[in-house]
Design an enzyme around this catalytic site. Structure first.
Site, short mmCIF file in Angstrom:
data_model
loop_
_atom_site.label_atom_id
_atom_site.label_comp_id
_atom_site.label_asym_id
_atom_site.label_seq_id
_atom_site.Cartn_x
_atom_site.Cartn_y
_atom_site.Cartn_z
N LYS A 19 -18.59 -30.49 -27.90
CA LYS A 19 -19.15 -30.18 -29.22
C LYS A 19 -20.09 -31.29 -29.68
CE LYS A 19 -17.69 -29.35 -33.97
NZ LYS A 19 -16.59 -29.05 -34.89
N LYS A 62 -9.57 -44.26 -29.76
CA LYS A 62 -10.89 -44.22 -29.12
C LYS A 62 -11.64 -45.53 -29.35
CE LYS A 62 -12.12 -39.34 -29.92
NZ LYS A 62 -13.07 -38.51 -30.65
N GLU A 87 -2.78 -31.02 -33.18
CA GLU A 87 -3.97 -31.70 -33.70
C GLU A 87 -4.31 -31.15 -35.09
OE1 GLU A 87 -7.31 -33.54 -31.05
OE2 GLU A 87 -8.14 -31.66 -31.80
#
Ligand code: F6P
Length: 547
Positions: free
Chosen positions: A208, A511, A356
């Site tokens: 995405k 991340k 999530e």
């Protein structure tokens, strides 16, 4: 933003807690007292027959749960979602995966623009491309036809197409090979490509954002693998790489021809996206007509969720049952147990969809939540689980609500003995939910002549809650129905808990830290701000690596 009264201060919450405290009979007694229970506690949507008679609820429980849903504005939020309002408050985005399966003539507006025409334009673009690959008209750099399709993506850009490809395997073009690469562990791409001919391989880079480190790293390595076979001729990339993304700029920067890009939009969440362009690999596998059948299945459940009365609204019901266990009976997990080998990746897919979405501890207005939110979702296909962890569900100390998903007919491809095995599979399916609900009393065990010292061990308390979801066959439409059912179930729970089910800030910190740690591993650089434990572990890693 409208002030949302504290969930646990609501009278409807207190009424449910009080109802719980008053206790309830064992499932055996509930069935004994109510001969109509098995027929009454069934909801049908499309091809799905959903039996919740083995749930730890009574009419009163269900009525109180529906009152909680009404008080927390589930239907108002649902309507706002379908209208294209920006209900993803932290990212200020509309949430319109339902527009991905809207019919051509529907109107769904985001900021005054009808998005349905562009949804169908991309579906048509995908269909044209899928047909060309399937027919052999789309060839690789050397003119060879494409035989292998490798989807490179992660999270929603992997789990959805990978799950659906597996689920619909009997409908796939068997002359094509499909692989799904997600892990940044180089072994994943290595194993996926080691026996493939680059001249016959198409990479679909699905992301995405087109910034996800795992996907961009794997896509870059895949490009090197390809270029190596073509002596670095970059012209090959245009025939062997396509992209699925919302980010045309990054796609171009990567070197993929924008004509080979299939778009989607920021109002499609990653974990809600496999019915968008992200499903291109699946569409190549099953063909555009089957893909559209799947979208019709999704839409059928969307319409049901939007219009069915609360008493017969399947996603609402499943969502509320989850609230009952999660918030009032202290269940920590929810098992999803498909009795279909083809659904082997279904629970992994649901893990992202549910965990999530609803793994949150802050309300939509930024206040902390003071109640349990999303459960741990887990499970594997039956009957394998029966010989692994079902023991704990039957006789352990934890309450584990479970969904059993099964089919009346095996897929059409099976014949002879393999087809006949289906009844044995389903005999296990029905036996398990019966054993879980009704158990076996000590008297029954004794009556079998079991020695007294073993009676306690061989007694099954029962009273373990399950929902049984039964359909005729696992078709593309049925898969769409199942996925939409769970999507909306997750929505219902997020609405009651007053959390934003459509953001995922929780994945960010890891991340960022990974980016900081990497130079310490590769170059031995000092990483400021690393905690003492991680610093020591990094040092140990380097020692072992260089030993
Ligand atoms: O895990 C975080 C996440 O953003 C998911 O929500 C998403 O499905 C996945 O990463 C992949 O993101 P992208 O499609 O942008 O590569």
């Amino acid at each position: 933003m409208a002030q949302f009264p504290k969930l646990t201060d609501r009278p409807e919450w207190a009424a449910l807690a009080d109802h719980r405290d008053r206790g309830r009979p064992h499932l055996r007694e509930l069935f004994a007292k109510d001969p109509g229970r098995a027929e009454r506690y069934v909801v049908r949507v499309g091809d799905l027959h959903i039996d919740y008679s083995k749930q730890l609820v009574t009419d009163e429980t269900l009525a109180l749960l529906r009152q909680l849903a009404a008080a927390t504005g589930v239907s108002a939020l649902r309507d706002a979602m379908f209208r294209g309002e920006r209900i993803n408050v932290t990212e200020k985005r509309a949430v319109l995966h339902t527009a991905l399966r809207a019919p051509r003539d529907a109107v769904v507006e985001v900021d005054g623009e009808n998005v349905v025409p562009k949804v169908h334009a991309v579906l048509d673009q995908m269909a044209g491309f899928a047909e060309r690959v399937r027919s052999g008209e789309w060839t690789g750099h050397t003119g060879k036809r494409i035989r292998n399709v490798v989807n490179v993506g992660i999270g929603g850009s992997d789990l959805g197409p990978a799950m659906a490809y597996e689920a619909l395997r009997p409908f796939t073009a068997r002359d094509l090979t499909f692989r799904f690469v997600s892990n940044v562990d180089g072994a994943d791409l290595h194993e996926a490509t080691r026996d493939l001919d680059p001249a016959e391989t198409l990479f679909i880079v699905a992301s995405k954002t087109f910034t996800t480190i795992e996907t961009i790293t794997n896509a870059t390595s895949a490009r090197s693998w390809l270029l190596k076979a073509f002596d670095g001729d970059h012209k090959a990339v245009a025939r062997h790489f396509v992209a699925l993304s919302t980010n045309a700029e990054k796609v171009t920067e990567f070197g993929i021809d924008p004509d080979n890009m299939f778009a989607f939009w920021d109002w499609v969440g990653g974990r809600y996206s496999y019915d968008s362009a992200i499903g291109l690999s699946l569409m190549i596998a099953i063909g555009p007509d089957r893909f559209r059948e799947m979208l019709d299945g999704f839409r059928l459940v969307d319409d049901h969720f939007r219009t069915a009365p609360a008493e017969a609204n399947a996603p609402l019901l499943l969502g509320l049952l989850g609230i009952w266990y999660d918030n009032f009976l202290d269940a920590q997990t929810h098992a999803v147990l498909p009795y279909s080998h083809y659904l082997s990746k279904f629970t992994a897919y649901l893990q992202q969809l549910d965990m999530e979405s609803n793994g949150k501890s802050v309300q939509r207005d930024g206040n902390p939540v003071e109640w349990q939110t999303g459960p741990v979702v887990w499970g594997t296909p039956g009957t394998n689980g029966q010989h692994a962890y079902y023991q704990l569900i039957h006789q352990g100390t934890k309450l584990i609500p479970a969904d059993f998903i099964g089919f009346a007919r095996p897929v059409a491809e099976l014949s002879g003995e393999l087809k006949a095995q289906h009844d044995l599979l389903m005999a296990n399916f029905f036996a398990q939910t019966q054993a879980l609900a009704f158990g076996k009393t000590a008297e029954e065990v004794r009556a079998e002549g079991v020695p007294e010292e073993q009676v306690a061990h061989r007694t099954f308390h029962g009273d373990h809650p399950t929902t049984t979801i039964l359909a005729t066959e696992l078709t593309p439409s049925v898969l769409g129905q199942l996925v939409a059912l769970y999507e909306h179930k997750v929505f219902v729970q997020g609405a009651v808990w007053n959390i934003d089910s459509f953001d995922q800030w929780g994945v960010e910190l890891g991340k960022v830290l990974a980016k900081r740690v990497e130079p310490a591993l590769t170059e031995g650089a000092d990483v400021p701000g690393l905690d003492p434990s991680t610093t020591a572990l990094v040092a140990a890693y380097r020692t072992l690596k260089n030993a």
